[in-house]
Design an enzyme around this catalytic site. Structure first.
Site, PDB file in Angstrom:
ATOM      1  N   ARG A  46       0.829  -1.210   0.000  1.00 56.06           N
ATOM      2  CA  ARG A  46       0.000   0.000   0.000  1.00 56.06           C
ATOM      3  C   ARG A  46       0.868   1.267   0.000  1.00 56.06           C
ATOM      4  O   ARG A  46       0.424   2.321  -0.424  1.00 56.06           O
ATOM      5  CB  ARG A  46      -0.893   0.018   1.254  1.00 56.06           C
ATOM      6  N   ARG A  66       9.969   6.121  -2.396  1.00 57.92           N
ATOM      7  CA  ARG A  66      10.319   7.052  -3.480  1.00 57.92           C
ATOM      8  C   ARG A  66      11.779   7.505  -3.391  1.00 57.92           C
ATOM      9  O   ARG A  66      12.279   7.731  -2.288  1.00 57.92           O
ATOM     10  CB  ARG A  66       9.403   8.287  -3.436  1.00 57.92           C
ATOM     11  N   ARG A 125      -8.378  -6.306  13.454  1.00 58.49           N
ATOM     12  CA  ARG A 125      -7.819  -5.397  14.446  1.00 58.49           C
ATOM     13  C   ARG A 125      -8.796  -4.247  14.596  1.00 58.49           C
ATOM     14  O   ARG A 125      -9.478  -3.843  13.639  1.00 58.49           O
ATOM     15  CB  ARG A 125      -6.476  -4.829  13.981  1.00 58.49           C
ATOM     16  N   ARG A 184      -0.012   6.179  16.377  1.00 54.93           N
ATOM     17  CA  ARG A 184       0.068   7.495  15.747  1.00 54.93           C
ATOM     18  C   ARG A 184      -0.780   8.502  16.527  1.00 54.93           C
ATOM     19  O   ARG A 184      -1.629   8.119  17.339  1.00 54.93           O
ATOM     20  CB  ARG A 184      -0.364   7.438  14.290  1.00 54.93           C
ATOM     21  N   GLU A 205      -3.720   7.095  18.956  1.00 49.81           N
ATOM     22  CA  GLU A 205      -4.404   5.904  18.429  1.00 49.81           C
ATOM     23  C   GLU A 205      -3.693   4.637  18.890  1.00 49.81           C
ATOM     24  O   GLU A 205      -2.490   4.485  18.708  1.00 49.81           O
ATOM     25  CB  GLU A 205      -4.436   5.970  16.894  1.00 49.81           C
ATOM     26  N   TYR A 261      -9.397  -5.488   2.919  1.00 48.60           N
ATOM     27  CA  TYR A 261      -8.840  -4.188   3.305  1.00 48.60           C
ATOM     28  C   TYR A 261      -9.141  -3.231   2.138  1.00 48.60           C
ATOM     29  O   TYR A 261      -8.483  -3.275   1.109  1.00 48.60           O
ATOM     30  CB  TYR A 261      -7.338  -4.377   3.454  1.00 48.60           C
ATOM     31  N   ASP A 284     -10.147   0.738   0.617  1.00 50.31           N
ATOM     32  CA  ASP A 284     -10.209   2.180   0.841  1.00 50.31           C
ATOM     33  C   ASP A 284     -11.588   2.700   0.416  1.00 50.31           C
ATOM     34  O   ASP A 284     -12.322   2.010  -0.277  1.00 50.31           O
ATOM     35  CB  ASP A 284      -9.131   2.879   0.005  1.00 50.31           C
TER      36      ASP A 284
HETATM   37  N1  UDP Z   1       3.103   1.042   8.289  1.00 51.89           N
HETATM   38  C1  UDP Z   1       4.237   1.061   9.077  1.00 51.89           C
HETATM   39  N2  UDP Z   1       4.744   2.279   9.454  1.00 51.89           N
HETATM   40  C2  UDP Z   1       4.158   3.436   9.114  1.00 51.89           C
HETATM   41  C3  UDP Z   1       3.001   3.415   8.318  1.00 51.89           C
HETATM   42  C4  UDP Z   1       2.491   2.200   7.923  1.00 51.89           C
HETATM   43  O1  UDP Z   1       4.772   0.016   9.446  1.00 51.89           O
HETATM   44  O2  UDP Z   1       4.660   4.491   9.500  1.00 51.89           O
HETATM   45  C5  UDP Z   1       2.573  -0.287   7.854  1.00 51.89           C
HETATM   46  C6  UDP Z   1       1.535  -0.837   8.832  1.00 51.89           C
HETATM   47  O3  UDP Z   1       1.664  -2.242   8.884  1.00 51.89           O
HETATM   48  C7  UDP Z   1       0.226  -0.444   8.165  1.00 51.89           C
HETATM   49  C8  UDP Z   1       0.576  -0.612   6.698  1.00 51.89           C
HETATM   50  O4  UDP Z   1       1.943  -0.178   6.599  1.00 51.89           O
HETATM   51  O5  UDP Z   1      -0.826  -1.268   8.572  1.00 51.89           O
HETATM   52  C9  UDP Z   1      -0.319   0.155   5.750  1.00 51.89           C
HETATM   53  O6  UDP Z   1      -0.298   1.518   6.084  1.00 51.89           O
HETATM   54  P1  UDP Z   1      -1.492   2.513   5.728  1.00 51.89           P
HETATM   55  O7  UDP Z   1      -1.059   3.885   6.064  1.00 51.89           O
HETATM   56  O8  UDP Z   1      -1.943   2.230   4.352  1.00 51.89           O
HETATM   57  O9  UDP Z   1      -2.604   2.065   6.771  1.00 51.89           O
HETATM   58  P2  UDP Z   1      -4.025   2.752   7.095  1.00 51.89           P
HETATM   59  O10 UDP Z   1      -3.944   4.195   6.732  1.00 51.89           O
HETATM   60  O11 UDP Z   1      -5.028   1.983   6.274  1.00 51.89           O
HETATM   61  O12 UDP Z   1      -4.164   2.516   8.560  1.00 51.89           O
END
Ligand code: UDP
Length: 370
Positions: free
Chosen positions: A172, A176, A249, A279, A300, A348, A350
Site C-alpha cells: 500500500r 520514493r 484489528r 500514531r 491511536e 482491506y 479504501d
Molecule cells: N506502516 C508502518 N509504518 C508506518 C506506516 C504504515 O509500518 O509508519 C505499515 C503498517 O503495517 C500499516 C501498513 O503499513 O498497517 C499500511 O499503512 P497505511 O497507512 O496504508 O494504513 P491505514 O492508513 O489503512 O491505517
C-alpha cells in the site's frame, strides 16, 4: 420493489442512492449505530468545534474518475495532500520513505540515482517472490529501514509478527527516490469541505429512502417484505458466527485538547514499540481552510477486536481465510442477497474502492431488475 440495505456506510449509501434514482423501488437503510456514515462519520467536536473524523483519519484519494465525478455530486471537496511524519529514536522523519527519509536516516546527501543504488545494495538478495510483509520489506528496503519504520509500527498495529502478514499490506505504501512526501500516489486527493457526514446526508436524502438507526440486523429481523437485501455488515455476524469468527484489528483513541497547535501536522506516526500508541492525529490540520484557536488530538492504539468492538482491519491470516471460504460458500447459495463492502467481503478496502464496487453492484442490479 422493496430493498433492504444493512449498513449506512459508503456501500449502503451508494446502493440506496443509485437504486432509488434508477429503479422503481423503495429502500430501507438500517444501521446499528446512532449515526450514518459508518467509519467515515465526521462530527464537530463540541469543545473545540474542529471537524473530527470519529473513527480515525479518512483522506479521500482515487484514480477513478467515475468515482470522483460521482462523489462530488454530494458536496464540495478541497484538495488535501497528506504528508505524514514519523518519530523514531528522537528524530522526526518523513513518511512514506522518500529521498529525505533515506538521506536523513543514513546521514547522506544522495541524489535519486545514488539513493536507488544504495537502497538496492541493502536489499536481501536471497528473497525471490516475497511471501509476507517482512520479506517484502527486506527485499525492497533492507533490514535497517524496515526495523526503524515498519517492524515496531506493524507489530503494534496488527498484534503479530510482520512475517505472518501478507505482503499486500506493505505494498500500500510507496518508496520514493525523490523528495515527494505525498502519502498517496493517486492523482485525486481531497477532504469534503463540510465533512463526510454531510455527503451521506445528501446521498440518503430522498423520499424513497428511509433510514432507521439504532437497528441491529440479527436473526430476529424480518426480511420477508423485501425483494432483495444488500448486506454490508460483518460476514461472520450474518451467519451468527457458525463457522467461527473472522479476526480483525480494532483501534481506539485517547482524546486530548489544548490551545493552539499541538503537533503542527495532521498525522505523526510512532514506530518504536516502547511508545504504546501507533500514531497521533490532530484533526484541525485536516481542514486547513478553517480557523480554530483550540485543538483536539487523539492518540491511536490498536488491539484485537473483541465482542462489542468495532471491526476495522481484516487480518486475513491463514486461519481466517479458511473460515472466510466456508462463509462465502453459504453466501453464494443465498438468493436475493448481495454482500458488499469491507466487512461483508472481509477485505482491506479504501473509500474509493468501496464506492466503485457499490456503484458496480447497483448498476448490475438495476440492469437485471430494471
Ligand atoms: N506502516 C508502518 N509504518 C508506518 C506506516 C504504515 O509500518 O509508519 C505499515 C503498517 O503495517 C500499516 C501498513 O503499513 O498497517 C499500511 O499503512 P497505511 O497507512 O496504508 O494504513 P491505514 O492508513 O489503512 O491505517
Amino acid at each position: 420493489m422493496k430493498i433492504l440495505i444493512v449498513g449506512a456506510g459508503f456501500s449502503g449509501a451508494v446502493i440506496a442512492e443509485r437504486l432509488v434514482n434508477t429503479l422503481d423501488c423503495e429502500a430501507l437503510v438500517i444501521d446499528e449505530r446512532d449515526h450514518i456514515g459508518g467509519n467515515c462519520h465526521t462530527a464537530r467536536d463540541r469543545s473545540t468545534n474542529v471537524m473530527v473524523h470519529t473513527y480515525g483519519p479518512h483522506i479521500f484519494n482515487t484514480d477513478n474518475l467515475e468515482v470522483w465525478e460521482y462523489i462530488q455530486r454530494f458536496g464540495e471537496f478541497h484538495s488535501f495532500i497528506n504528508r505524514v511524519k514519523i518519530v523514531y529514536k528522537g528524530q522526526v522523519y518523513s513518511m512514506p520513505i522518500n529521498l529525505h527519509t533515506i538521506n536523513q536516516f543514513f546521514g547522506k546527501t544522495l541524489n535519486p540515482r545514488e539513493a536507488r543504488e544504495f537502497v538496492e545494495g541493502l536489499s536481501d538478495k536471497r528473497i525471490g517472490e516475497p511471501k509476507n510483509f517482512e520479506e517484502q520489506a527486506m527485499k525492497f528496503i533492507g533490514k535497517d529501514l524496515y526495523k526503524a519504520f515498519f517492524y515496531g509500527y506493524t507489530k503494534k498495529q496488527w498484534g503479530c509478527e510482520p512475517s505472518e502478514l501478507p505482503a499486500s499490506i506493505l505494498k500500500r505504501l510507496p518508496v520514493r527516490f525523490n523528495y515527494n512526501d505525498n502519502y498517496y500516489n493517486n492523482p485525486i486527493q481531497g477532504i469534503p469541505v463540510n465533512g463526510y457526514t454531510s455527503l451521506f446526508e445528501k446521498m440518503l436524502d430522498h423520499p424513497k429512502i428511509k433510514v432507521q438507526l439504532n437497528t441491529r440486523f440479527d436473526e430476529g429481523f424480518d426480511t420477508s417484505g423485501f425483494d432483495h437485501v444488500f448486506y454490508s455488515g460483518p460476514l461472520d455476524a450474518f451467519f451468527n458466527y457458525k463457522h467461527g469468527r473472522l479476526s480483525y484489528r480494532t483501534v481506539f483513541f485517547e482524546r486530548h485538547e489544548t490551545e493552539g497547535d499541538y503537533q503542527g501536522n495532521p498525522v505523526i506516526n510512532y514506530s518504536e514499540e516502547t511508545v504504546p500508541y501507533t500514531r497521533v492525529h490532530e484533526h484541525k490540520h485536516f481542514t486547513p481552510w478553517e480557523q480554530h484557536d483550540k485543538t483536539v488530538y487523539f492518540k491511536e492504539y490498536s488491539k484485537e477486536t473483541g465482542e462489542g468492538d468495532i471491526p476495522y482491519y481484516p487480518k486475513r491470516l491463514a486461519a481466517d481465510m479458511e473460515i472466510l471460504a466456508a462463509y462465502q460458500q453459504e453466501a453464494e447459495k443465498l438468493k436475493n442477497h448481495t454482500f458488499i463492502g469491507r466487512l461483508a467481503t472481509y477485505r482491506y478496502m479504501d473509500m474509493h474502492h468501496v464506492i466503485a464496487e457499490a456503484l458496480a453492484a447497483a448498476s448490475e442490479f438495476a440492469k437485471n431488475r430494471g
